[in-house]
Write a protein that holds these residues in place. Sequence first.
Motif, PDB file in Angstrom:
ATOM      1  N   TYR A 152      36.821   8.339  62.308  1.00  0.00           N
ATOM      2  CA  TYR A 152      35.932   8.588  61.171  1.00  0.00           C
ATOM      3  C   TYR A 152      36.047  10.053  60.749  1.00  0.00           C
ATOM      4  CZ  TYR A 152      33.886   4.085  60.553  1.00  0.00           C
ATOM      5  OH  TYR A 152      33.722   2.753  60.228  1.00  0.00           O
ATOM      6  N   LEU A 153      36.658  10.230  59.571  1.00  0.00           N
ATOM      7  CA  LEU A 153      36.891  11.584  59.095  1.00  0.00           C
ATOM      8  C   LEU A 153      35.728  12.119  58.276  1.00  0.00           C
ATOM      9  CD1 LEU A 153      39.394  11.574  56.106  1.00  0.00           C
ATOM     10  CD2 LEU A 153      38.223   9.540  56.896  1.00  0.00           C
ATOM     11  N   ASN A 154      34.847  11.265  57.778  1.00  0.00           N
ATOM     12  CA  ASN A 154      33.718  11.789  57.007  1.00  0.00           C
ATOM     13  C   ASN A 154      32.408  11.441  57.680  1.00  0.00           C
ATOM     14  OD1 ASN A 154      32.998  13.360  54.671  1.00  0.00           O
ATOM     15  ND2 ASN A 154      31.891  11.556  53.981  1.00  0.00           N
ATOM     16  N   THR A 155      31.883  12.434  58.392  1.00  0.00           N
ATOM     17  CA  THR A 155      30.547  12.331  58.958  1.00  0.00           C
ATOM     18  C   THR A 155      29.676  13.488  58.497  1.00  0.00           C
ATOM     19  OG1 THR A 155      31.320  13.499  60.942  1.00  0.00           O
ATOM     20  CG2 THR A 155      31.298  11.081  61.025  1.00  0.00           C
ATOM     21  N   TRP A 156      30.282  14.554  57.922  1.00  0.00           N
ATOM     22  CA  TRP A 156      29.514  15.699  57.442  1.00  0.00           C
ATOM     23  C   TRP A 156      30.227  16.339  56.253  1.00  0.00           C
ATOM     24  CZ3 TRP A 156      24.731  16.677  57.590  1.00  0.00           C
ATOM     25  CH2 TRP A 156      24.193  17.954  57.398  1.00  0.00           C
ATOM     26  N   GLY A 157      30.750  15.480  55.373  1.00  0.00           N
ATOM     27  CA  GLY A 157      31.395  15.955  54.156  1.00  0.00           C
ATOM     28  C   GLY A 157      30.830  15.218  52.961  1.00  0.00           C
ATOM     29  N   ILE A 158      31.135  15.705  51.776  1.00  0.00           N
ATOM     30  CA  ILE A 158      30.609  15.068  50.568  1.00  0.00           C
ATOM     31  C   ILE A 158      31.731  14.443  49.748  1.00  0.00           C
ATOM     32  CG2 ILE A 158      28.568  16.524  50.372  1.00  0.00           C
ATOM     33  CD1 ILE A 158      30.249  17.939  48.023  1.00  0.00           C
ATOM     34  N   ILE A 159      31.368  13.351  49.082  1.00  0.00           N
ATOM     35  CA  ILE A 159      32.265  12.689  48.129  1.00  0.00           C
ATOM     36  C   ILE A 159      31.843  13.136  46.742  1.00  0.00           C
ATOM     37  CG2 ILE A 159      33.150  10.489  47.296  1.00  0.00           C
ATOM     38  CD1 ILE A 159      31.826   9.366  50.000  1.00  0.00           C
ATOM     39  N   PRO A 209      38.484   8.236  40.277  1.00  0.00           N
ATOM     40  CA  PRO A 209      38.919   9.506  40.871  1.00  0.00           C
ATOM     41  C   PRO A 209      37.821  10.031  41.806  1.00  0.00           C
ATOM     42  CG  PRO A 209      39.172   9.527  38.473  1.00  0.00           C
ATOM     43  CD  PRO A 209      38.348   8.326  38.808  1.00  0.00           C
ATOM     44  N   TYR A 210      38.243  10.596  42.920  1.00  0.00           N
ATOM     45  CA  TYR A 210      37.274  11.154  43.866  1.00  0.00           C
ATOM     46  C   TYR A 210      37.860  12.419  44.480  1.00  0.00           C
ATOM     47  CZ  TYR A 210      40.075  10.136  47.949  1.00  0.00           C
ATOM     48  OH  TYR A 210      41.088  10.161  48.866  1.00  0.00           O
ATOM     49  N   ALA A 211      36.996  13.208  45.084  1.00  0.00           N
ATOM     50  CA  ALA A 211      37.402  14.303  45.966  1.00  0.00           C
ATOM     51  C   ALA A 211      36.488  14.264  47.181  1.00  0.00           C
ATOM     52  CB  ALA A 211      37.298  15.644  45.252  1.00  0.00           C
ATOM     53  N   LEU A 212      37.069  14.324  48.360  1.00  0.00           N
ATOM     54  CA  LEU A 212      36.313  14.348  49.604  1.00  0.00           C
ATOM     55  C   LEU A 212      36.381  15.763  50.171  1.00  0.00           C
ATOM     56  CD1 LEU A 212      34.755  12.968  51.893  1.00  0.00           C
ATOM     57  CD2 LEU A 212      36.959  12.340  52.904  1.00  0.00           C
ATOM     58  N   VAL A 213      35.212  16.377  50.358  1.00  0.00           N
ATOM     59  CA  VAL A 213      35.116  17.794  50.710  1.00  0.00           C
ATOM     60  C   VAL A 213      34.579  17.946  52.121  1.00  0.00           C
ATOM     61  CG1 VAL A 213      34.008  19.987  50.126  1.00  0.00           C
ATOM     62  CG2 VAL A 213      34.740  18.430  48.292  1.00  0.00           C
ATOM     63  N   GLN A 214      35.281  18.729  52.946  1.00  0.00           N
ATOM     64  CA  GLN A 214      34.793  19.117  54.267  1.00  0.00           C
ATOM     65  C   GLN A 214      34.515  20.617  54.247  1.00  0.00           C
ATOM     66  OE1 GLN A 214      34.331  16.652  56.567  1.00  0.00           O
ATOM     67  NE2 GLN A 214      35.122  15.247  55.015  1.00  0.00           N
ATOM     68  N   GLY A 215      33.333  21.015  54.710  1.00  0.00           N
ATOM     69  CA  GLY A 215      32.983  22.423  54.741  1.00  0.00           C
ATOM     70  C   GLY A 215      32.456  22.916  53.413  1.00  0.00           C
ATOM     71  N   GLY A 216      32.432  24.234  53.244  1.00  0.00           N
ATOM     72  CA  GLY A 216      31.807  24.845  52.075  1.00  0.00           C
ATOM     73  C   GLY A 216      30.411  25.326  52.408  1.00  0.00           C
ATOM     74  N   ASP A 217      29.663  25.702  51.382  1.00  0.00           N
ATOM     75  CA  ASP A 217      28.278  26.134  51.557  1.00  0.00           C
ATOM     76  C   ASP A 217      27.552  25.100  52.411  1.00  0.00           C
ATOM     77  OD1 ASP A 217      25.459  26.486  51.166  1.00  0.00           O
ATOM     78  OD2 ASP A 217      25.842  27.547  49.305  1.00  0.00           O
ATOM     79  N   PRO A 218      26.903  25.519  53.533  1.00  0.00           N
ATOM     80  CA  PRO A 218      26.269  24.525  54.410  1.00  0.00           C
ATOM     81  C   PRO A 218      25.154  23.738  53.754  1.00  0.00           C
ATOM     82  CG  PRO A 218      25.636  26.753  55.036  1.00  0.00           C
ATOM     83  CD  PRO A 218      26.743  26.891  54.037  1.00  0.00           C
ATOM     84  N   ALA A 219      24.636  24.204  52.614  1.00  0.00           N
ATOM     85  CA  ALA A 219      23.622  23.424  51.907  1.00  0.00           C
ATOM     86  C   ALA A 219      24.224  22.196  51.242  1.00  0.00           C
ATOM     87  CB  ALA A 219      22.928  24.290  50.848  1.00  0.00           C
TER      88      ALA A 219
END
Length: 506
Positions: A152-159, A209-219
Amino acid sequence: MNHPVNHPKDLRGHIAALEALGDLKRVRREVSWDLEAAAITRLSYERTAPAPLFENVGGAEPGFRLMGAPASLSSAPGKPLARVALSLGLPPELTAAQLVDTLAATRDLPPVPPRLVPRDQAPCKQNVLLGEDATLERFPIPRVHEQDGGRYLNTWGIIVARTPDGSWTNWSIARIMMIDGKRMTGLVIPPQHIGLIWQEWVKIGKPMPYALVQGGDPAIPFVGGIPLPDGVDEAGYIGALHGEPVEVVKCELSDLEVPAGAEVVIEGHLSVERSAVEGPFGEFAGYVPDEASHQPVYTVECITHRDAPIWPIVAEGRPVDEFHTVTGVGIAADVLHDLRAAGLPVTTAWSPLRAASHWLVLTVPANWRELLPDTDSDTDTDSDIDSQEFVHRIGEVMAGGSRGGRLHARVFVLDDDVDPADDTDLLWALATRIHPTDRAEVWHGPIHPLMNCYHPDERAAMTGPVVLHDGLQPAPGQGRMPHSSFAEAYPAPIRRRVLDHWDDEA
């Protein structure tokens, strides 16, 4: 409302803030992405230990790292919610009520749109992978639980997704499982926002179309996990929270914009068809179900990442982890905002963290009878009757339009002489003020399909009961009993004398 000062702009700033607080542990020995990193993260939750940063991940490219437990309970003495507060750019000593109040108040601020920055100012563009180079196999994507259906690659990222007409851009969290280096699948369920936007693309027959983001501003992942209303852009809410815009940059393959300080950004399209098997996965209720479902496929067409990227992971399960802190604080803030907007006197709202997001507690001031609008309390001599009217009004708001209002199975309404974030205080109040059968009102309707307390058929239909419990005491002077506690059972001179001599030697 005071805006955060010097809030972390990316995950690395968050890590530095945790390390300064003594709430980070650097794990330098080699650790496997296959269960071991997640097992260490899981044990850190259960022991309330510092957040682990894995600096040597076996099987990954040299320098690629993992970070566990970014926003769970803190190990810092006297600051249990420090990681949560720091994620939002707020002081680490904030209380539960202060956190909830801040998020609720932000709902009423004008949104601050994100600011587009050039590519050369976006750390997430340091490495751009296209074609065959854009493969998930490069990264330390964890297997989280032994019984899971995959890594599971997305547990704390945003779509990041946008409606076809461009009217709504959504940043949200939903679990995503790796199929292979070029494909992923994950839960896409209406009424979750990712499901609503995906349905709009299905209507026109085009992959989304999507983008899956890991990290960045913790908010960003924090706000991505709370129930903002449909049509509200999370980027504008975060800008309002911080008092300045989030910096974003254009994607490589679409007009979507992503946080410029992200660690990793995956780009591609989400299929119209549900052709992949997703799950099972150990979820927030604390169990690993044996259920899987057919879900759409995310194609991996481009990956951009920072040098030596850090991939955040949440080893979700029994409380307390990020699902409980984020969802608990976020839903409580959503409900508190909606109840106050309806004119109802509510002191605070809180989802007890160890109840796995299945309970919500509302507290109200002792003089709520005087503050409640449109009530002639002079005609009511039975305080239980008018408290039931009050609880019914709360139920009307929660069932009638509050997005977070039906995301808990049980709601307890108590006087604010109880701190709902203090488990000892709360357990005493629930045991002594909630009648075994009476003063409870059942509201039938939509429910969260992953709530473990419901029957399988209710979860499948996403319909079931939510129960509101009236635990309010009689009005002051009408039979309300004082506490038999140190603070209330002894006069002030005695209390002072006891405290003055408390540390005396025997």
